[in-house]
Scaffold this motif. Sequence first.
Motif, PDB file in Angstrom:
ATOM      1  N   VAL A  36      41.314  28.575   2.161  1.00 56.32           N
ATOM      2  CA  VAL A  36      42.312  27.914   1.323  1.00 56.32           C
ATOM      3  C   VAL A  36      41.644  27.457   0.034  1.00 56.32           C
ATOM      4  O   VAL A  36      40.638  26.738   0.059  1.00 56.32           O
ATOM      5  CB  VAL A  36      42.959  26.713   2.037  1.00 56.32           C
ATOM      6  CG1 VAL A  36      43.944  26.003   1.101  1.00 56.32           C
ATOM      7  CG2 VAL A  36      43.675  27.175   3.304  1.00 56.32           C
ATOM      8  N   VAL A  37      42.225  27.876  -1.087  1.00 58.46           N
ATOM      9  CA  VAL A  37      41.684  27.552  -2.406  1.00 58.46           C
ATOM     10  C   VAL A  37      42.711  26.738  -3.175  1.00 58.46           C
ATOM     11  O   VAL A  37      43.908  27.064  -3.170  1.00 58.46           O
ATOM     12  CB  VAL A  37      41.352  28.842  -3.192  1.00 58.46           C
ATOM     13  CG1 VAL A  37      40.812  28.498  -4.576  1.00 58.46           C
ATOM     14  CG2 VAL A  37      40.363  29.708  -2.421  1.00 58.46           C
ATOM     15  N   HIS A  38      42.245  25.701  -3.856  1.00 52.52           N
ATOM     16  CA  HIS A  38      43.143  24.903  -4.705  1.00 52.52           C
ATOM     17  C   HIS A  38      42.402  24.479  -5.951  1.00 52.52           C
ATOM     18  O   HIS A  38      41.277  23.966  -5.882  1.00 52.52           O
ATOM     19  CB  HIS A  38      43.625  23.661  -3.954  1.00 52.52           C
ATOM     20  CG  HIS A  38      44.388  22.692  -4.817  1.00 52.52           C
ATOM     21  ND1 HIS A  38      45.537  23.034  -5.495  1.00 52.52           N
ATOM     22  CD2 HIS A  38      44.157  21.388  -5.121  1.00 52.52           C
ATOM     23  CE1 HIS A  38      45.990  21.991  -6.167  1.00 52.52           C
ATOM     24  NE2 HIS A  38      45.160  20.982  -5.968  1.00 52.52           N
ATOM     25  N   ARG A  51      37.910  22.424  -8.163  1.00 45.62           N
ATOM     26  CA  ARG A  51      38.283  23.459  -7.201  1.00 45.62           C
ATOM     27  C   ARG A  51      37.843  23.051  -5.795  1.00 45.62           C
ATOM     28  O   ARG A  51      36.690  22.686  -5.587  1.00 45.62           O
ATOM     29  CB  ARG A  51      37.642  24.782  -7.577  1.00 45.62           C
ATOM     30  CG  ARG A  51      37.998  25.921  -6.597  1.00 45.62           C
ATOM     31  CD  ARG A  51      36.728  26.516  -6.017  1.00 45.62           C
ATOM     32  NE  ARG A  51      36.076  27.346  -7.004  1.00 45.62           N
ATOM     33  CZ  ARG A  51      34.779  27.682  -6.912  1.00 45.62           C
ATOM     34  NH1 ARG A  51      34.042  27.264  -5.923  1.00 45.62           N
ATOM     35  NH2 ARG A  51      34.218  28.432  -7.843  1.00 45.62           N
ATOM     36  N   ARG A  52      38.786  23.134  -4.866  1.00 50.43           N
ATOM     37  CA  ARG A  52      38.477  22.847  -3.475  1.00 50.43           C
ATOM     38  C   ARG A  52      38.619  24.130  -2.667  1.00 50.43           C
ATOM     39  O   ARG A  52      39.633  24.826  -2.764  1.00 50.43           O
ATOM     40  CB  ARG A  52      39.416  21.776  -2.919  1.00 50.43           C
ATOM     41  CG  ARG A  52      39.058  21.331  -1.495  1.00 50.43           C
ATOM     42  CD  ARG A  52      40.033  20.284  -0.985  1.00 50.43           C
ATOM     43  NE  ARG A  52      39.650  19.812   0.344  1.00 50.43           N
ATOM     44  CZ  ARG A  52      40.416  19.025   1.118  1.00 50.43           C
ATOM     45  NH1 ARG A  52      41.599  18.614   0.665  1.00 50.43           N
ATOM     46  NH2 ARG A  52      39.999  18.640   2.308  1.00 50.43           N
ATOM     47  N   VAL A  96      44.596  31.850   1.251  1.00 53.17           N
ATOM     48  CA  VAL A  96      45.752  31.082   0.793  1.00 53.17           C
ATOM     49  C   VAL A  96      45.363  30.384  -0.501  1.00 53.17           C
ATOM     50  O   VAL A  96      44.365  29.650  -0.539  1.00 53.17           O
ATOM     51  CB  VAL A  96      46.193  30.039   1.838  1.00 53.17           C
ATOM     52  CG1 VAL A  96      47.320  29.167   1.282  1.00 53.17           C
ATOM     53  CG2 VAL A  96      46.622  30.720   3.128  1.00 53.17           C
ATOM     54  N   VAL A  97      46.102  30.642  -1.568  1.00 50.29           N
ATOM     55  CA  VAL A  97      45.881  29.959  -2.836  1.00 50.29           C
ATOM     56  C   VAL A  97      47.006  28.960  -3.030  1.00 50.29           C
ATOM     57  O   VAL A  97      48.171  29.344  -3.192  1.00 50.29           O
ATOM     58  CB  VAL A  97      45.826  30.945  -4.021  1.00 50.29           C
ATOM     59  CG1 VAL A  97      45.689  30.178  -5.340  1.00 50.29           C
ATOM     60  CG2 VAL A  97      44.668  31.910  -3.852  1.00 50.29           C
ATOM     61  N   ARG A  98      46.638  27.697  -2.945  1.00 47.18           N
ATOM     62  CA  ARG A  98      47.604  26.635  -3.243  1.00 47.18           C
ATOM     63  C   ARG A  98      47.551  26.383  -4.737  1.00 47.18           C
ATOM     64  O   ARG A  98      46.592  25.830  -5.271  1.00 47.18           O
ATOM     65  CB  ARG A  98      47.255  25.368  -2.467  1.00 47.18           C
ATOM     66  CG  ARG A  98      48.171  24.203  -2.775  1.00 47.18           C
ATOM     67  CD  ARG A  98      47.612  22.888  -2.243  1.00 47.18           C
ATOM     68  NE  ARG A  98      48.091  21.773  -3.040  1.00 47.18           N
ATOM     69  CZ  ARG A  98      47.488  20.586  -3.115  1.00 47.18           C
ATOM     70  NH1 ARG A  98      46.373  20.368  -2.462  1.00 47.18           N
ATOM     71  NH2 ARG A  98      47.998  19.637  -3.871  1.00 47.18           N
TER      72      ARG A  98
END
Length: 416
Positions: A36-38, A51-52, A96-98
């Motif tokens: 998961v990237v945000h 960036r998390r 998953v890109v939030r």
Amino acid sequence: MTHHPRVPLVLVSGLAGGPNAELAELLRAAGPGTAVVHHDLREIHSGVVRRRLRLGERDELTVLELAHGCVSCTLREDLLPLLRRLARRPEVTRIVVRLDEAMEPEPVSWAIRNVLVGDHPVHDDVDLRAVLTVVDCASWLADATGDDELADRNLQGSPEDERTVAQVALSQVEFADVLVLAGAATDAWSAAKASAVLDRVAPSVPRVELSRIDGHSALDAVPANARRGEVTDMHGALLRGEPPLHPDCGIALLTFTARRPFHPSRLHDALDVLLDGVVRTRGRAWVASQPDVAFWIESAGGGLGLGHAGPWLASPDGPKWTDVSPERRTLASLRWDPVHGDRAQELVVVTDQATPDEVEAALRGALLTDEELAQGPEAWLRYPDPFGNWHEEPCEDTEPDPARHDATAANRKEDQ
């Protein structure tokens, strides 16, 4: 280049950060190999993006310092290369890109397919399976019909970002494969009215409730005919699915068509009708003073923009029929005129306080009269033209902006 299976990719969008994070967590829990990237853009005006990245037990926060703080450079300089690196890690089975609240999924999808990282687009490494948009039921209707700019809420995607909250709210739901409803509306009337708007701007998009799904069921809700990141053809069909044609809760749908051009000055005046009591406008326009280029008109809430969508097929420098989509060829064939070719007016307007009849009358009054039509194209070119290639309301002056004159639809998507 070593060939490897493309890794499934899911985009999560929406204006409500909390519910977005909740949905991303459900998707992360659906598989041990889900990354998961945000990217948090709240300090992007200073050139700083946080960036998390979460993958298994790893939870990594990285502070990025960008030379030019904007959504576009965040995509090019970090997100796209990161997607490629993750896709090539054997332990990653899904990404998953939030998206940040300011980001619209369509320009991100365009970048995945078209922006080169090295010699190839990231689309060679990832397979965009779904765009999930979270709708905060308590606030979405007000967001989609209001006049606020992103800057009013510290949500802008760059220091120069002048988009409205309504533009982003509507773009996010229109591009979704599934709408995920979070929370509850403040009252039954607001709930019914929001539903009526969604029925007309995203008629083919299924809706699920965040409180009743997990990561697996959210993805299972994606229909077989979902667009899955397919970027809008500005010369294609303006409606996906079959929206209701009857009014509901004061919300109505108007499809405006005509086979003669707009007078530029009268169209400029008529555009005011799209700024009061209109939820959404999208479509193509034929302006008499610029006959070889299609204009793209788009409004959301209190904001309106007008820009070029490229040449008509019948234009001297228009594309070859074999170079455009089958959908565009079909639509052009159905309306082809022996003199003017595929030039035509086609706008879809979702109204609220305004009535379809009011909007129809204003737009029809901006068309050339029979007398003007008879004067011919040479006379039309001499009409005073208040439009450059991109026009925004509120209108402070009517002089064309030469710096924007050659911008394309693709550039507008990438620059958002």
